[in-house]
Design a protein around this motif. Structure first.
Motif, short mmCIF file in Angstrom:
data_model
loop_
_atom_site.label_atom_id
_atom_site.label_comp_id
_atom_site.label_asym_id
_atom_site.label_seq_id
_atom_site.Cartn_x
_atom_site.Cartn_y
_atom_site.Cartn_z
N ASP A 28 0.87 -1.22 0.18
CA ASP A 28 0.10 -0.11 0.13
C ASP A 28 0.67 1.32 -0.04
O ASP A 28 0.62 2.25 0.65
CB ASP A 28 -0.92 -0.20 1.32
N THR A 40 -11.81 8.42 -16.76
CA THR A 40 -12.75 8.71 -15.67
C THR A 40 -13.79 10.05 -15.97
O THR A 40 -13.49 10.88 -16.64
CB THR A 40 -11.85 9.10 -14.49
N ILE A 186 -6.60 5.67 -3.85
CA ILE A 186 -7.95 4.88 -3.32
C ILE A 186 -9.03 4.79 -4.58
O ILE A 186 -9.41 3.84 -5.06
CB ILE A 186 -8.47 5.26 -2.14
N TYR A 187 -9.09 6.00 -5.20
CA TYR A 187 -10.09 6.25 -6.18
C TYR A 187 -9.77 5.41 -7.28
O TYR A 187 -10.52 5.02 -8.17
CB TYR A 187 -10.39 7.69 -6.41
N ARG A 189 -7.48 2.76 -7.77
CA ARG A 189 -7.79 1.62 -7.43
C ARG A 189 -9.09 0.83 -7.47
O ARG A 189 -9.22 -0.25 -8.27
CB ARG A 189 -7.16 0.90 -6.12
N ASN A 190 -10.14 1.52 -7.21
CA ASN A 190 -11.47 1.26 -7.20
C ASN A 190 -12.05 1.44 -8.60
O ASN A 190 -12.59 0.68 -9.14
CB ASN A 190 -12.44 2.20 -6.49
N LEU A 191 -11.55 2.38 -9.54
CA LEU A 191 -11.72 2.65 -10.73
C LEU A 191 -11.23 1.26 -11.73
O LEU A 191 -11.96 0.80 -12.50
CB LEU A 191 -10.98 3.81 -11.35
N GLU A 192 -10.19 0.82 -11.17
CA GLU A 192 -9.47 -0.26 -11.90
C GLU A 192 -10.41 -1.59 -11.82
O GLU A 192 -10.48 -2.23 -12.51
CB GLU A 192 -7.92 -0.59 -11.56
N LYS A 193 -10.61 -1.69 -10.43
CA LYS A 193 -11.68 -2.98 -9.84
C LYS A 193 -13.10 -2.95 -10.71
O LYS A 193 -13.28 -3.96 -11.00
CB LYS A 193 -11.73 -2.86 -8.59
N ARG A 194 -13.59 -1.81 -11.06
CA ARG A 194 -14.79 -1.50 -11.55
C ARG A 194 -14.69 -2.10 -13.14
O ARG A 194 -15.54 -2.80 -13.55
CB ARG A 194 -15.37 -0.38 -11.42
N ASN A 197 -14.27 -5.58 -13.60
CA ASN A 197 -15.53 -6.55 -13.32
C ASN A 197 -16.47 -6.26 -14.50
O ASN A 197 -17.47 -7.32 -14.70
CB ASN A 197 -16.17 -5.97 -11.92
#
Length: 198
Positions: A28, A40, A186-187, A189-194, A197
Motif C-alpha cells: 500500500d 474517468t 484509492i479512487y 484502484r476502485n476505478l480499476e476494479k470496476r 469487473n
C-alpha cells in the motif's frame, strides 16, 4: 537466452504487472504509475476533501491547539487567512516544528507567515508573558493549486508528472478543499476494479 525470453513471455502472459509493482500494491505504498492511463468521468470536486481541518492565521494558534490538531492524524493543514489560501504545512513538518519548541509553554502562540514585528500583544499582556514562535520556515507559502472547475485529468497529470503529495483546490484564491495522493490512489484502484469487473 532463449529460456529467459520464454520465461518472460510466460510471466507477462500470467501477470500483467512485475514483481516490484505487485509488492508496491501489497504494501500500500502511495505510488502513482506515470505510464498508466485512466479514463474517468469524475470531476475535481468529486475527489476534493472539503472537511479538512485548517489553520487560520487570524485565530490564536497555540502549541497546545496545534498538537491537538496533529493528534487527529491529518496528512497536513491548509493555512488560510479567513477564506483565502495562504499556505500549507505537512503533518510531518508541523510535528518537526513542535519538537523544536518542546521547552516552551503550551500556551505559546505560533505564527504562520507573520513576522515578530507584525504581531500585536493583546491588552493585559507584556512581551514576557505572551510568548510567540514563528513556524513560517516550516510552511509552504506557495502550495500548488487547481481551480475547482479543473478537470480530473489535469489533476492526475500534476500528480504523475510532478510527484505531488497534495494539491489545494481553490475558487478565485478562496480555499475550497484539498486532494491528497492517498485519496486519489484509492479512487484509481476502485476505478480499476470496476473496469475489471465489467
Amino acid at each position: 537466452m532463449t529460456a529467459i525470453m520464454i520465461a518472460k513471455w510466460v510471466a507477462d502472459g500470467i501477470v500483467k504487472h512485475g514483481l516490484y509493482d505487485l509488492l508496491i500494491s501489497l504494501n500500500d505504498h502511495p505510488f502513482l504509475d506515470s505510464k498508466a492511463e485512466y479514463i474517468t468521468t469524475a470531476s475535481t470536486m468529486d475527489l476534493c476533501q472539503r472537511d479538512t481541518e485548517v489553520i487560520d492565521i487570524n485565530q490564536r494558534n497555540t502549541i497546545f491547539d496545534l498538537k491537538t490538531k496533529l493528534n487527529k492524524l491529518n496528512d497536513g493543514f491548509p493555512i488560510v487567512d479567513g477564506t483565502m489560501l495562504v499556505g500549507y504545512i505537512a503533518a510531518n513538518e508541523l510535528e518537526h516544528a513542535l519538537k523544536h519548541v518542546d521547552e516552551l509553554p503550551e500556551s505559546t502562540e505560533c505564527q504562520f507567515g507573520k513576522t515578530e514585528f507584525e504581531i500585536s500583544i493583546p491588552n493585559g499582556h507584556d512581551d514576557h508573558e505572551h510568548k510567540i514562535t514563528n513556524f513560517t520556515a516550516y510552511t509552504d507559502l506557495a502550495p500548488l493549486t487547481v481551480s475547482k472547475n479543473a478537470s480530473l485529468e489535469v489533476v492526475l497529470e500534476l500528480f504523475k508528472k510532478l510527484g505531488l503529495r497534495y494539491v489545494c483546490v481553490v475558487n478565485c484564491g478562496h480555499y475550497v478543499g484539498v486532494i491528497h495522493k492517498k485519496q486519489l490512489l484509492i479512487y484509481l484502484r476502485n476505478l480499476e476494479k470496476r473496469s475489471h469487473n465489467q
